[in-house]
Design an enzyme around this catalytic site. Structure first.
Site, PDB file in Angstrom:
ATOM      1  N   GLY A 153      37.054  62.778  28.710  1.00 31.60           N
ATOM      2  CA  GLY A 153      36.374  61.927  29.667  1.00 31.60           C
ATOM      3  C   GLY A 153      35.607  62.770  30.665  1.00 31.60           C
ATOM      4  N   GLY A 207      37.731  66.125  31.808  1.00 35.83           N
ATOM      5  CA  GLY A 207      37.998  66.886  30.597  1.00 35.83           C
ATOM      6  C   GLY A 207      36.732  67.462  29.996  1.00 35.83           C
ATOM      7  N   LYS A 209      47.401  65.866  46.437  1.00 32.58           N
ATOM      8  CA  LYS A 209      46.258  65.255  45.754  1.00 32.58           C
ATOM      9  C   LYS A 209      46.483  63.766  45.525  1.00 32.58           C
ATOM     10  CE  LYS A 209      42.256  65.255  43.640  1.00 32.58           C
ATOM     11  NZ  LYS A 209      42.316  64.617  42.358  1.00 32.58           N
ATOM     12  N   ASN A 243      32.277  58.290  47.632  1.00 32.04           N
ATOM     13  CA  ASN A 243      33.301  58.939  48.448  1.00 32.04           C
ATOM     14  C   ASN A 243      32.821  59.227  49.863  1.00 32.04           C
ATOM     15  OD1 ASN A 243      34.686  58.894  46.045  1.00 32.04           O
ATOM     16  ND2 ASN A 243      34.677  61.110  45.726  1.00 32.04           N
TER      17      ASN A 243
END
EC number: 1.1.1.169
Length: 309
Positions: free
Chosen positions: A9, A12, A180, A198
């Protein structure tokens, strides 16, 4: 280094592309659509940097054990993915999770003692098959899980840094995973409910208070569990937002694709751990419920994510 990336994805594919560009023997294991696109046209990265590579890509894990198996699947797929890849986890293979959420490393430890926990604040978005937007360069921290040190971890960090992945080593991987997760509880929670990039969470002064409250709630749970931090989650939060301000968080990307999200492994796990020590986590529980509702409403629907880039 022979590296398999289990899950092709956003993250990755980004990590696989960077590691392949640096000359490592990389195999991406992912969905047929992504694998077919990579095998036909290569893997194109754009944004923070732009390049195209053609790593090996397959829908099944090869039988030959790699030096490193990177877990980059969604947290709800970890158990199934590890079971499908178990034949390639050799005695000397290390498994590194760079996933969001809590609990993935514990699953990996059932297959091998050689497990690393990792966090990354790199922003990435799979805008179409074979094409990844690197929306913001971040940091990556890896370490033997849950704690400790090993020479191979240092070797992996060196390989990552040579590939352009800014990486450091910790002896407190579990602390970083919790930090995290707390960051994700804010960004993935508020960012998904509001459907914003964000950076908006930092730019809107009215959101600072609730962001801090959500993070502190997670910190209180971690404190009760005896988790120690090398970096305060609030410091990591603001740094992550600034580095990835143009990125839409992965939970929102999943919502827009009409897919299941990882919210059960972020907010859900924080709520679960809170209850295990006799606490409540009402802010995380509210965000959990709201994101799950959006997930159900949007299941099966799709939106062209590239429109928001």
């Amino acid at each position: 280094m022979r590296i398999y990336v289990l899950g092709a994805g956003s993250i990755g594919s980004l990590f696989g592309a960077l590691l392949a560009r640096a000359g490592n023997d990389v195999t991406l294991i992912g969905r047929r659509e992504q694998v077919d696109a990579i095998n036909k046209n290569g893997l194109h990265v754009f944004g923070a940097e732009e390049f195209t590579v053609k790593p090996k890509a397959t829908i099944y894990a090869p039988e030959e054990p790699p030096d490193l198996l990177i877990l980059a699947v969604k947290s709800y797929s970890t158990k199934t993915a590890l079971e499908c890849a178990r034949q390639c986890i050799g005695r000397n293979t290390w498994v590194l999770s760079i996933q969001n959420g809590l609990g993935n490393e514990e699953l990996a430890l059932k297959y091998t003692p050689n497990v690393m926990g990792g966090v990354t604040t790199n922003g990435a978005m799979l805008v179409e098959w074979g094409k990844v937007l690197w929306a913001g360069k971040g940091i990556t921290v890896i370490g033997r899980y849950p704690t400790g040190r090993d020479d191979f971890v240092d070797e992996v960090a060196s390989v990552f840094n040579e590939a352009g992945i800014d990486t450091s080593v910790t002896e407190n991987a579990i602390g970083w995973k919790w930090a995290k997760a707390i960051v994700n509880s804010v960004i993935n929670g508020l960012g998904t409910v509001l459907e914003v990039k964000n950076g908006h969470l930092k730019d809107d002064p009215h959101l600072e208070g609730i962001s801090v409250d959500i993070a502190r709630e997670g910190c209180m749970v971690a404190q009760q569990l005896g988790i120690e931090f090398e970096i305060h989650p609030l410091e990591l939060l603001w740094d992550t937002i600034e580095r990835t301000r143009e990125n839409y968080n992965s939970t929102l990307q999943d919502i827009w694709r009409g897919r299941e999200t990882e919210v059960d492994y972020i907010h859900g796990k924080i709520v679960e751990y809170a209850r295990s020590v006799g606490m409540e986590a009402p802010r995380n529980e509210l965000l959990w419920v709201l994101v799950k509702a959006k997930e159900r409403i949007n299941r099966g629907k799709t939106r062209n994510i590239s429109e928001g880039c």
